[in-house]
Design a protein around this motif. Structure first.
Motif, PDB file in Angstrom:
ATOM      1  N   MET A 235       5.371   2.765  14.473  1.00 29.00           N
ATOM      2  CA  MET A 235       5.604   3.927  13.627  1.00 29.00           C
ATOM      3  C   MET A 235       6.097   3.348  12.311  1.00 29.00           C
ATOM      4  O   MET A 235       7.172   3.595  11.841  1.00 29.00           O
ATOM      5  N   SER A 236       5.267   2.480  11.776  1.00 26.48           N
ATOM      6  CA  SER A 236       5.710   1.647  10.675  1.00 26.48           C
ATOM      7  C   SER A 236       5.165   2.141   9.342  1.00 26.48           C
ATOM      8  O   SER A 236       5.400   3.294   9.003  1.00 26.48           O
ATOM      9  N   PRO A 237       4.427   1.362   8.542  1.00 30.18           N
ATOM     10  CA  PRO A 237       4.142   1.824   7.181  1.00 30.18           C
ATOM     11  C   PRO A 237       3.181   2.992   7.131  1.00 30.18           C
ATOM     12  O   PRO A 237       2.357   3.184   8.021  1.00 30.18           O
ATOM     13  N   ARG A 238       3.292   3.771   6.061  1.00 29.21           N
ATOM     14  CA  ARG A 238       2.288   4.804   5.816  1.00 29.21           C
ATOM     15  C   ARG A 238       0.933   4.130   5.597  1.00 29.21           C
ATOM     16  O   ARG A 238      -0.046   4.463   6.236  1.00 29.21           O
ATOM     17  N   ASP A 239       0.855   3.179   4.664  1.00 22.40           N
ATOM     18  CA  ASP A 239      -0.356   2.406   4.404  1.00 22.40           C
ATOM     19  C   ASP A 239      -0.057   0.930   4.610  1.00 22.40           C
ATOM     20  O   ASP A 239       1.058   0.470   4.341  1.00 22.40           O
ATOM     21  N   GLY A 240      -1.068   0.195   5.056  1.00 18.58           N
ATOM     22  CA  GLY A 240      -0.910  -1.245   5.149  1.00 18.58           C
ATOM     23  C   GLY A 240      -0.984  -1.877   3.773  1.00 18.58           C
ATOM     24  O   GLY A 240       0.002  -2.368   3.229  1.00 18.58           O
ATOM     25  N   VAL A 241      -2.178  -1.853   3.179  1.00 18.79           N
ATOM     26  CA  VAL A 241      -2.396  -2.315   1.807  1.00 18.79           C
ATOM     27  C   VAL A 241      -2.780  -1.107   0.975  1.00 18.79           C
ATOM     28  O   VAL A 241      -3.732  -0.396   1.315  1.00 18.79           O
ATOM     29  N   HIS A 242      -2.050  -0.853  -0.104  1.00 16.16           N
ATOM     30  CA  HIS A 242      -2.402   0.230  -1.024  1.00 16.16           C
ATOM     31  C   HIS A 242      -2.577  -0.382  -2.407  1.00 16.16           C
ATOM     32  O   HIS A 242      -1.614  -0.842  -3.016  1.00 16.16           O
ATOM     33  N   ALA A 243      -3.811  -0.388  -2.890  1.00 17.91           N
ATOM     34  CA  ALA A 243      -4.137  -1.022  -4.166  1.00 17.91           C
ATOM     35  C   ALA A 243      -4.708   0.024  -5.114  1.00 17.91           C
ATOM     36  O   ALA A 243      -5.753   0.613  -4.848  1.00 17.91           O
ATOM     37  N   SER A 244      -4.007   0.258  -6.207  1.00 15.46           N
ATOM     38  CA  SER A 244      -4.413   1.280  -7.167  1.00 15.46           C
ATOM     39  C   SER A 244      -4.400   0.703  -8.578  1.00 15.46           C
ATOM     40  O   SER A 244      -3.433   0.047  -8.976  1.00 15.46           O
ATOM     41  N   ARG A 245      -5.470   0.932  -9.326  1.00 23.35           N
ATOM     42  CA  ARG A 245      -5.561   0.557 -10.729  1.00 23.35           C
ATOM     43  C   ARG A 245      -5.487  -0.950 -10.948  1.00 23.35           C
ATOM     44  O   ARG A 245      -4.869  -1.441 -11.875  1.00 23.35           O
ATOM     45  N   ASN A 246      -6.150  -1.700 -10.058  1.00 24.67           N
ATOM     46  CA  ASN A 246      -6.274  -3.140 -10.224  1.00 24.67           C
ATOM     47  C   ASN A 246      -7.662  -3.481 -10.747  1.00 24.67           C
ATOM     48  O   ASN A 246      -8.592  -2.681 -10.634  1.00 24.67           O
ATOM     49  N   THR A 247      -7.814  -4.669 -11.315  1.00 26.43           N
ATOM     50  CA  THR A 247      -9.094  -5.084 -11.877  1.00 26.43           C
ATOM     51  C   THR A 247      -9.465  -6.478 -11.363  1.00 26.43           C
ATOM     52  O   THR A 247      -8.688  -7.127 -10.668  1.00 26.43           O
ATOM     53  N   GLY A 248     -10.679  -6.915 -11.741  1.00 30.84           N
ATOM     54  CA  GLY A 248     -11.126  -8.242 -11.345  1.00 30.84           C
ATOM     55  C   GLY A 248     -11.600  -8.278  -9.913  1.00 30.84           C
ATOM     56  O   GLY A 248     -12.093  -7.299  -9.362  1.00 30.84           O
ATOM     57  N   GLU A 249     -11.464  -9.424  -9.268  1.00 33.86           N
ATOM     58  CA  GLU A 249     -11.893  -9.620  -7.891  1.00 33.86           C
ATOM     59  C   GLU A 249     -10.770  -9.274  -6.924  1.00 33.86           C
ATOM     60  O   GLU A 249      -9.603  -9.550  -7.179  1.00 33.86           O
ATOM     61  N   PHE A 250     -11.158  -8.688  -5.807  1.00 35.62           N
ATOM     62  CA  PHE A 250     -10.202  -8.378  -4.746  1.00 35.62           C
ATOM     63  C   PHE A 250     -10.861  -8.807  -3.438  1.00 35.62           C
ATOM     64  O   PHE A 250     -11.738  -8.118  -2.918  1.00 35.62           O
ATOM     65  N   VAL A 251     -10.443  -9.953  -2.906  1.00 38.99           N
ATOM     66  CA  VAL A 251     -11.082 -10.543  -1.734  1.00 38.99           C
ATOM     67  C   VAL A 251     -10.062 -10.701  -0.620  1.00 38.99           C
ATOM     68  O   VAL A 251      -9.014 -11.320  -0.810  1.00 38.99           O
ATOM     69  N   SER A 252     -10.359 -10.127   0.546  1.00 41.53           N
ATOM     70  CA  SER A 252      -9.471 -10.205   1.709  1.00 41.53           C
ATOM     71  C   SER A 252     -10.246 -10.771   2.882  1.00 41.53           C
ATOM     72  O   SER A 252     -11.269 -10.217   3.286  1.00 41.53           O
ATOM     73  N   ASP A 253      -9.759 -11.864   3.426  1.00 49.16           N
ATOM     74  CA  ASP A 253     -10.433 -12.559   4.519  1.00 49.16           C
ATOM     75  C   ASP A 253      -9.470 -12.715   5.687  1.00 49.16           C
ATOM     76  O   ASP A 253      -8.312 -13.105   5.508  1.00 49.16           O
ATOM     77  N   ASN A 254      -9.959 -12.394   6.899  1.00 47.06           N
ATOM     78  CA  ASN A 254      -9.198 -12.623   8.117  1.00 47.06           C
ATOM     79  C   ASN A 254      -7.865 -11.874   8.126  1.00 47.06           C
ATOM     80  O   ASN A 254      -6.827 -12.430   8.469  1.00 47.06           O
ATOM     81  N   MET A 255      -7.899 -10.602   7.765  1.00 48.33           N
ATOM     82  CA  MET A 255      -6.708  -9.757   7.867  1.00 48.33           C
ATOM     83  C   MET A 255      -6.556  -9.217   9.291  1.00 48.33           C
ATOM     84  O   MET A 255      -7.511  -9.158  10.051  1.00 48.33           O
ATOM     85  N   TYR A 256      -5.335  -8.794   9.589  1.00 48.18           N
ATOM     86  CA  TYR A 256      -5.057  -8.131  10.855  1.00 48.18           C
ATOM     87  C   TYR A 256      -4.097  -6.988  10.551  1.00 48.18           C
ATOM     88  O   TYR A 256      -2.939  -7.213  10.158  1.00 48.18           O
ATOM     89  N   ILE A 257      -4.568  -5.740  10.680  1.00 48.66           N
ATOM     90  CA  ILE A 257      -3.746  -4.579  10.359  1.00 48.66           C
ATOM     91  C   ILE A 257      -3.723  -3.657  11.572  1.00 48.66           C
ATOM     92  O   ILE A 257      -4.763  -3.180  12.025  1.00 48.66           O
ATOM     93  N   LYS A 258      -2.524  -3.398  12.085  1.00 49.01           N
ATOM     94  CA  LYS A 258      -2.386  -2.559  13.269  1.00 49.01           C
ATOM     95  C   LYS A 258      -1.216  -1.594  13.091  1.00 49.01           C
ATOM     96  O   LYS A 258      -0.168  -1.951  12.567  1.00 49.01           O
ATOM     97  N   GLY A 259      -1.427  -0.367  13.538  1.00 47.91           N
ATOM     98  CA  GLY A 259      -0.324   0.552  13.736  1.00 47.91           C
ATOM     99  C   GLY A 259       0.203   1.241  12.501  1.00 47.91           C
ATOM    100  O   GLY A 259       1.313   1.752  12.527  1.00 47.91           O
ATOM    101  N   THR A 260      -0.558   1.281  11.412  1.00 48.47           N
ATOM    102  CA  THR A 260      -0.084   2.068  10.278  1.00 48.47           C
ATOM    103  C   THR A 260      -0.188   3.545  10.627  1.00 48.47           C
ATOM    104  O   THR A 260      -1.066   3.965  11.369  1.00 48.47           O
ATOM    105  N   ARG A 261       0.720   4.352  10.073  1.00 45.36           N
ATOM    106  CA  ARG A 261       0.748   5.764  10.446  1.00 45.36           C
ATOM    107  C   ARG A 261      -0.142   6.611   9.567  1.00 45.36           C
ATOM    108  O   ARG A 261      -0.237   7.812   9.758  1.00 45.36           O
TER     109      ARG A 261
END
Length: 608
Positions: A339-365
């Motif tokens: 019963m942890s974070p509302r969002d795991g990753v929240h990215a707003s108004r960013n530019t350029g490259e956004f690369v995510s490799d081998n993530m593990y996200i579990k249990g966001t509400r």
């Protein structure tokens, strides 16, 4: 190091799968085919090459009095080491737990300035924060542990905004590696013993807190997985209150020795979803900035960073340019009831490259991984090549030079190259820019025409080789262009694992999107948050009233595996509304009567 599975990826790169919970996908060699009428990109062109130049030596935080495992607050000592570090410097942390327990009172959380974060990194060039790692498991062994304060019998709506553990702003090159962030447990879990007309009584699971008078900010219902002992999953087929302020709901301690607590029922809250024998978890410290907050930085690199027991968002990112994540984990502590974070990753108004490799996200509400872009409206037209536009949200003075604009007319995008652009001003409602285009704008453009200023959003978003599991919202939520999601595994996601199209407050619908070689299992039983009757594992629709003529465009869905082992939903796994230029092919389906549902769409090629 961590055990991996290896799979073939485009251009012969190596995909690294986290063995912890990712079920091996069917081994396939595949070639990414990017369907876009505006640009053609490949993974080899946009795979990150950024690195930190560490020529300035190292600083050990112990030199400034920060020692792990001594139970003494390390905030001032760690900050002193960071402040003393020059450019191109590595700040080194030993293995063990560093404590952050300075007073967490309302005065520290009144704004988003970052001035009162526990650790602040500002104005640095090429700085690395480096923790220790277990050479056998690959897990970070440096832990930043924050002891939060909670107040009983206090309505959630009046609780204050807890600050970040780490706040990084206005840096050029920041790398964080081998560090785990955690907070004191601010949720608890109980097995439902009884439910009657007035109360719900639970037995608190051993190891979880029993705080008398703790409020309920949000709650989920769980079932025990008898196959994988010790692992819990969201109760498939039942909705959960994933976010909200249930003012007036408080759990009181009933019997400390028996570990029982009781809540007086009010209105239709989470206990309306639970049955005797289920497990209920509730969150009572939601109001916070991101556990890690990053803003106005250039070149961010996270390597083997774990975030446990976060509050509002585990990782909040805004106004940054170029973001690279490898082995980012966001999950409950001990991988247990969440019963942890509302969002795991929240990215707003960013530019350029956004690369995510081998993530593990579990249990966001709510949502696991959210990336939003920016839409705009023509404001003042001077002539056929000169005009002003105002964005749908404040983006301040980001530069969008040498990037095209996309105008919308009857749901169709029209690309116009930009010759010159300059920022004018901003307010909370939006930012104003002057623009000179390289050729005439389309004849239909007037002072209310909607557009996408592509330079005010990421140029590309790549998510690959990642696991999303037991999430009370969506796994991947995109309101931006140029998204490539591949070799990812999604299981037990309450809403659509992939949600595309503008929300009411985020008005970029997105274009040039591809979802390939992913696996989706037992998802979308609750239907979408805004469209309850739409249950697609991959779904798209536009809720914006201001930008109602924007459609998701240039979408590829191919080589994915969709699985349903429950009767939670009989709806098709691909459900698209307000979408154009779509290719659907070579997907496999298990447990579905119908594969694809199309509503208001155009130019769709469906080979399934």
């Amino acid at each position: 190091m961590k055990s991996k599975h290896y799979y073939n990826l485009p251009n012969n790169s190596i995909g690294l799968f986290n063995k912890r919970e990712l079920q091996p996908l069917v081994g396939k060699c595949f070639t990414i085919c990017i369907l876009s009428f505006s640009c053609l990109l490949s993974f080899s062109q946009i795979y990150p090459t950024f690195s930190i130049n560490e020529t300035g030596g190292t600083i050990h935080v112990a030199k400034y009095g920060a020692y792990p495992n001594d139970g003494i607050d390390d905030e001032k000592a760690v900050q002193a080491a960071i402040d003393a570090a020059g450019d191109h410097t590595v700040v080194v942390f030993a293995a063990g737990t560093y404590n952050f327990s300075a007073p967490d009172d309302p005065a520290r959380g009144r704004s988003l300035t970052g001035a009162e974060a526990h650790i602040k990194v500002s104005g640095k060039t090429n700085m690395t924060l480096r923790g220790a790692v277990d050479e056998t498991t690959g897990e970070p062994t440096t832990v930043f542990d924050r002891n939060l304060l909670f107040y009983t019998n206090q309505p959630i709506s009046s609780s204050f905004n807890r600050v970040s553990i780490l706040d990084a702003r206005n840096n050029h090159g920041v790398k964080i590696e081998n560090i785990a962030f955690k907070n004191k447990l601010h949720y608890t879990v109980g097995k439902v013993l009884s439910i009657d007309s007035t109360t719900i009584t639970v037995e608190i699971v051993k190891g979880y807190p029993m705080d008398n008078g703790c409020p309920v900010a949000s709650a989920n219902v769980w079932t025990w997985d008898g196959v994988n002992e010790g692992e819990e999953i969201l109760k498939i087929g039942e909705p959960s209150v994933t976010y909200g302020d249930n003012v007036g709901h408080f759990f009181s301690l009933l019997d400390a020795e028996a570990r029982t607590m009781q809540c007086v029922k009010k209105d239709n809250a989470f206990y309306g979803k639970a049955s005797v024998g289920d497990y209920v978890s509730w969150h009572y410290g939601w109001n916070a900035q991101g556990t890690v907050y990053m803003s106005k930085n250039i070149n961010i690199h996270l390597e083997n960073v774990h975030i446990y027991t976060a509050l509002r968002s585990a990782l909040f990112l805004s106004y940054n340019h170029n973001l690279y994540f490898n082995e980012l984990e966001i999950r409950p502590e001990n991988n247990r009831f969440s019963m942890s974070p509302r969002d795991g990753v929240h990215a707003s108004r960013n530019t350029g490259e956004f690369v995510s490799d081998n993530m593990y996200i579990k249990g966001t509400r709510l949502d696991g991984y959210v990336v939003t872009g920016t839409a705009a409206t023509v404001n003042i037209i001077k002539d056929s090549r000169r005009f002003k536009f105002i964005t749908d949200q404040s983006v301040r003075d980001f530069s969008c030079l040498n990037t095209p604009l996309y105008f919308y007319d009857n749901n169709i995008r029209h690309k116009v190259p930009v010759k010159r652009v300059n920022y004018v001003s901003h307010s909370s409602s939006g930012s104003v820019y002057n623009v000179v285009t390289a050729r005439d704008i389309p004849s239909f453009v007037d002072n209310s025409t909607t557009l996408i200023p592509s330079g005010l959003s990421p140029v590309t978003v790549i998510v690959k080789n990642s696991t999303f599991k037991s999430i009370g919202g969506a796994s991947e939520l995109y309101f931006c262009d140029n998204v490539y999601s591949s070799n990812n595994y999604h299981e037990n996601i309450m809403y659509s694992p992939v949600r595309l199209g503008a929300n009411i407050t985020r008005n970029h619908t997105g274009g040039n999107l591809e979802f390939s070689n992913n696996e989706y299992k037992d998802c979308a039983w609750e239907g979408n948050f805004y469209k309850k009757k739409q249950h697609g594992y991959i779904s798209a629709f536009n809720l914006s009233k201001v930008f109602s003529n924007m459609y998701v465009t240039d979408l590829v869905i191919q080589n994915n595996k969709f699985i349903s082992t429950t009767s939670a939903t009989s709806m098709p796994p691909i459900e698209l509304d307000e979408v154009g230029n779509v290719l659907i092919r070579n997907n496999s389906y298990e447990g579905f009567d119908k594969y694809v549902q199309l509503w208001d769409v155009y130019n769709v090629t469906n080979e399934d």
